[in-house]
Design an enzyme around this catalytic site. Structure first.
Site, PDB file in Angstrom:
ATOM      1  N   SER A 109       0.819  -1.209   0.000  1.00 57.52           N
ATOM      2  CA  SER A 109       0.000   0.000   0.000  1.00 57.52           C
ATOM      3  C   SER A 109       0.859   1.267   0.000  1.00 57.52           C
ATOM      4  CB  SER A 109      -0.879  -0.017   1.251  1.00 57.52           C
ATOM      5  OG  SER A 109      -1.507   1.220   1.442  1.00 57.52           O
ATOM      6  N   LEU A 131      -1.271   2.513  -5.512  1.00 65.28           N
ATOM      7  CA  LEU A 131      -1.182   3.965  -5.509  1.00 65.28           C
ATOM      8  C   LEU A 131      -2.497   4.589  -5.023  1.00 65.28           C
ATOM      9  CD1 LEU A 131       1.036   5.879  -6.690  1.00 65.28           C
ATOM     10  CD2 LEU A 131      -0.194   5.766  -8.862  1.00 65.28           C
ATOM     11  N   TYR A 132      -2.359   5.612  -4.163  1.00 63.68           N
ATOM     12  CA  TYR A 132      -3.472   6.513  -3.877  1.00 63.68           C
ATOM     13  C   TYR A 132      -3.078   7.875  -4.426  1.00 63.68           C
ATOM     14  CZ  TYR A 132      -5.988   3.640  -0.346  1.00 63.68           C
ATOM     15  OH  TYR A 132      -6.726   2.691   0.307  1.00 63.68           O
ATOM     16  N   THR A 158      -5.962   2.648  -6.662  1.00 66.81           N
ATOM     17  CA  THR A 158      -7.231   2.418  -5.968  1.00 66.81           C
ATOM     18  C   THR A 158      -8.163   3.589  -6.249  1.00 66.81           C
ATOM     19  OG1 THR A 158      -6.178   1.077  -4.295  1.00 66.81           O
ATOM     20  CG2 THR A 158      -8.283   2.066  -3.694  1.00 66.81           C
ATOM     21  N   LYS A 255      -8.042  -0.648  -9.232  1.00 64.49           N
ATOM     22  CA  LYS A 255      -8.586  -1.436  -8.122  1.00 64.49           C
ATOM     23  C   LYS A 255      -9.824  -0.731  -7.573  1.00 64.49           C
ATOM     24  CE  LYS A 255      -7.290  -3.294  -3.589  1.00 64.49           C
ATOM     25  NZ  LYS A 255      -8.047  -2.464  -2.642  1.00 64.49           N
ATOM     26  N   HIS A 279     -13.341  -2.705  -1.817  1.00 65.27           N
ATOM     27  CA  HIS A 279     -12.457  -2.400  -0.697  1.00 65.27           C
ATOM     28  C   HIS A 279     -12.783  -3.283   0.526  1.00 65.27           C
ATOM     29  CE1 HIS A 279      -9.413   0.929  -0.189  1.00 65.27           C
ATOM     30  NE2 HIS A 279      -9.398   0.435   1.038  1.00 65.27           N
ATOM     31  N   ASP A 310     -11.421  -9.385  -6.115  1.00 60.99           N
ATOM     32  CA  ASP A 310     -10.851  -8.982  -4.822  1.00 60.99           C
ATOM     33  C   ASP A 310     -11.974  -8.769  -3.804  1.00 60.99           C
ATOM     34  OD1 ASP A 310      -8.685  -7.666  -3.072  1.00 60.99           O
ATOM     35  OD2 ASP A 310     -10.147  -6.052  -3.250  1.00 60.99           O
TER      36      ASP A 310
HETATM   37  C1  LIG Z   1      -6.958  -3.368   7.350  1.00 60.57           C
HETATM   38  C2  LIG Z   1      -7.119  -3.133   5.879  1.00 60.57           C
HETATM   39  C3  LIG Z   1      -6.386  -2.132   5.271  1.00 60.57           C
HETATM   40  C4  LIG Z   1      -6.527  -1.898   3.897  1.00 60.57           C
HETATM   41  N1  LIG Z   1      -5.751  -0.953   3.293  1.00 60.57           N
HETATM   42  C5  LIG Z   1      -5.857  -0.758   1.960  1.00 60.57           C
HETATM   43  C6  LIG Z   1      -5.006   0.176   1.306  1.00 60.57           C
HETATM   44  O1  LIG Z   1      -4.160   0.821   1.910  1.00 60.57           O
HETATM   45  N2  LIG Z   1      -5.167   0.319  -0.030  1.00 60.57           N
HETATM   46  C7  LIG Z   1      -6.090  -0.394  -0.757  1.00 60.57           C
HETATM   47  O2  LIG Z   1      -6.204  -0.208  -1.967  1.00 60.57           O
HETATM   48  N3  LIG Z   1      -6.889  -1.279  -0.155  1.00 60.57           N
HETATM   49  C8  LIG Z   1      -6.779  -1.495   1.173  1.00 60.57           C
HETATM   50  N4  LIG Z   1      -7.583  -2.430   1.769  1.00 60.57           N
HETATM   51  C9  LIG Z   1      -8.521  -3.229   0.951  1.00 60.57           C
HETATM   52  C10 LIG Z   1      -7.821  -4.487   0.418  1.00 60.57           C
HETATM   53  O3  LIG Z   1      -6.838  -4.180  -0.527  1.00 60.57           O
HETATM   54  C11 LIG Z   1      -8.823  -5.429  -0.255  1.00 60.57           C
HETATM   55  O4  LIG Z   1      -9.510  -4.741  -1.258  1.00 60.57           O
HETATM   56  C12 LIG Z   1      -9.835  -6.041   0.702  1.00 60.57           C
HETATM   57  O5  LIG Z   1      -9.220  -6.362   1.927  1.00 60.57           O
HETATM   58  C13 LIG Z   1     -10.427  -7.301   0.073  1.00 60.57           C
HETATM   59  O6  LIG Z   1     -11.439  -7.847   0.851  1.00 60.57           O
HETATM   60  P1  LIG Z   1     -11.210  -9.014   1.919  1.00 60.57           P
HETATM   61  O7  LIG Z   1     -10.606  -8.354   3.108  1.00 60.57           O
HETATM   62  O8  LIG Z   1     -12.580  -9.532   2.142  1.00 60.57           O
HETATM   63  O9  LIG Z   1     -10.287 -10.030   1.334  1.00 60.57           O
HETATM   64  C14 LIG Z   1      -7.456  -2.681   3.133  1.00 60.57           C
HETATM   65  C15 LIG Z   1      -8.173  -3.691   3.778  1.00 60.57           C
HETATM   66  C16 LIG Z   1      -8.014  -3.921   5.118  1.00 60.57           C
HETATM   67  C17 LIG Z   1      -8.797  -5.033   5.758  1.00 60.57           C
END
Ligand SMILES: Cc1cc2nc3c(=O)[nH]c(=O)nc-3n(C[C@H](O)[C@H](O)[C@H](O)COP(=O)(O)O)c2cc1C
Length: 384
Positions: A109, A131-132, A158, A255, A279, A310
């Site tokens: 991330s 990337l954000y 994202t 994403k 997400h 995802d």
């Molecule tokens: C604690 C946590 C932090 C996350 N941080 C980011 C992030 O920084 N950037 C991002 O694109 N997605 C982030 N996500 C989303 C994940 O990339 C992903 O899309 C999501 O966890 C998928 O669903 P799942 O948890 O049911 O597998 C985060 C998810 C969690 C649980």
């Protein structure tokens, strides 16, 4: 409870709940609003059933696949997630090493607690940078160039987080980044002395990729929600996304795509992949689940762009169902974060081993020799 009691992803979740202070566990575990989408993401896999074929000589099977230009040993990789040092003091080091050992891709991330450069030196395994787009536009170019130098293989942008989702669990538990000992969280930290000791007596919490660019990035000291709302750019649009795709010039995914219309636009701006994602149910509650949208999107664009599923994946059979509908691979977040919180690198390795073993066994039981044999003939939806 310990690692030998962890037979599946839900066991790792229970173990993490025991090991982590409540604000930290709930930050991983929670979704937005009423968490309807969070639950739906996994439940939607139950609307259909797999149809196996027998007597197919499955003595030798190959469950590897190629996604975003990288070969991975099994069709599941680690979605990018923020701030691993909150869940375990070894942070992204633990996760990256586990992914490398298991031969899958690791998503890092923008909001990682380990720098792009450190990760680059640490592992030669496939690396996806997430990337954000911040209001500070210079940051985008800076991150892309650093990833290039550190030999990252692919990038994703994202697009579902222009504002933060309403994560009410975080308000209730008093979650802040870095964690602060407040009256409301004190008891929870006191009840988890090992996590608390390791967190406060190891390397200081920082958002390592942002530290040189923004003071806010190095220490948020309120909530991650405030950070997103202050720093991320809500004017982000297709032109910005196209700029990133061109600037990177290699395998690139958007994403957070959920509609056919946006999937087509992703092709138009030159993306090589889309990650169908909400997400993990942490943004727009009430949005459809990635699995429910998968077939429609694959039918529209599956021959022109790689489609990654995802979110919601908790079992090997979920991965098989997504591949049968046409996904190239799946990715998951919470699953490996629970394992990281429960037992660091060892935990992440073990959950990846378990998921790989489930996928392997399920493929054999399906009578499939390779992931290419998973297609629509292997899956049937129930009529309510
Ligand atoms: C604690 C946590 C932090 C996350 N941080 C980011 C992030 O920084 N950037 C991002 O694109 N997605 C982030 N996500 C989303 C994940 O990339 C992903 O899309 C999501 O966890 C998928 O669903 P799942 O948890 O049911 O597998 C985060 C998810 C969690 C649980």
């Amino acid at each position: 409870m310990n690692l030998k009691d962890c037979h599946n992803l839900e066991d790792f979740r229970k173990f993490a709940k025991k090991k982590l202070p409540s604000p930290i566990f709930n930050y991983i575990d929670g979704g937005s609003d009423d968490e309807v989408t969070l639950k739906r993401n996994t439940h939607s896999f139950n609307n259909c059933d797999l149809i196996p074929n027998v007597l197919s000589d499955v003595s030798n099977i190959d469950i590897s696949t190629t996604v975003l230009g990288q070969k991975i040993n099994f069709p599941l990789f680690l979605s990018p997630t923020a701030m691993h040092r909150l869940y375990h003091h070894h942070g992204e080091h633990a996760t990256a090493k586990a992914a490398e050992k298991m031969g899958t891709m690791f998503g890092i991330s923008t909001m990682a607690t380990t720098s792009i450069e450190e990760i680059g030196k640490l592992t030669n395994a496939p690396k996806l940078f997430q990337l954000y787009i911040h209001k500070d536009k210079g940051l985008t170019d800076n991150l892309i160039e650093r990833c290039r130098k550190a030999k990252f293989n692919s990038m994703c942008l994202t697009v579902d987080t222009v504002v933060a989702g309403n994560r009410e669990r975080d308000y209730r538990t008093g979650f802040t980044t870095p964690p602060k000992l407040t009256l409301s969280s004190l008891l929870s930290f006191a009840l988890h002395p090992s996590w608390t000791f390791n967190h406060f007596f190891n390397k200081k919490f920082e958002l390592s990729n942002l530290i040189h660019m923004t003071q806010k990035g190095s220490s948020i000291e309120r909530s991650v929600i405030d950070y997103i709302n202050e720093q991320f750019d809500p004017s982000m649009n297709w032109k910005d996304a196209e700029y990133c795709v061109k600037k990177w010039g290699g395998p690139f995914a958007l994403k957070g795509i959920m509609s056919v219309e946006d999937a087509k636009k992703a092709i138009d701006i030159g993306c090589t992949a889309i990650m169908i994602s909400n997400h993990g149910g942490r943004q727009l509650d009430g949005s459809r689940s990635p699995f429910d949208q998968l077939a429609e999107i694959v039918d529209a664009v599956g021959d022109k762009i790689e489609v990654i599923l995802d979110g919601g994946v908790r079992r090997g059979t979920h991965v098989l169902k997504a591949l049968a509908l046409g996904a190239k691979a799946c990715s998951f977040g919470k699953g490996y974060l629970f394992a990281l919180g429960a037992a660091g690198q060892q935990g992440v390795e073990l959950i990846l081993q378990k998921m790989k073993a489930e996928i392997n066994r399920d493929m054999i039981l399906m009578g499939c020799k390779s992931v290419k044999e998973l297609n629509r003939s292997k899956i049937k939806f129930r009529k309510n």
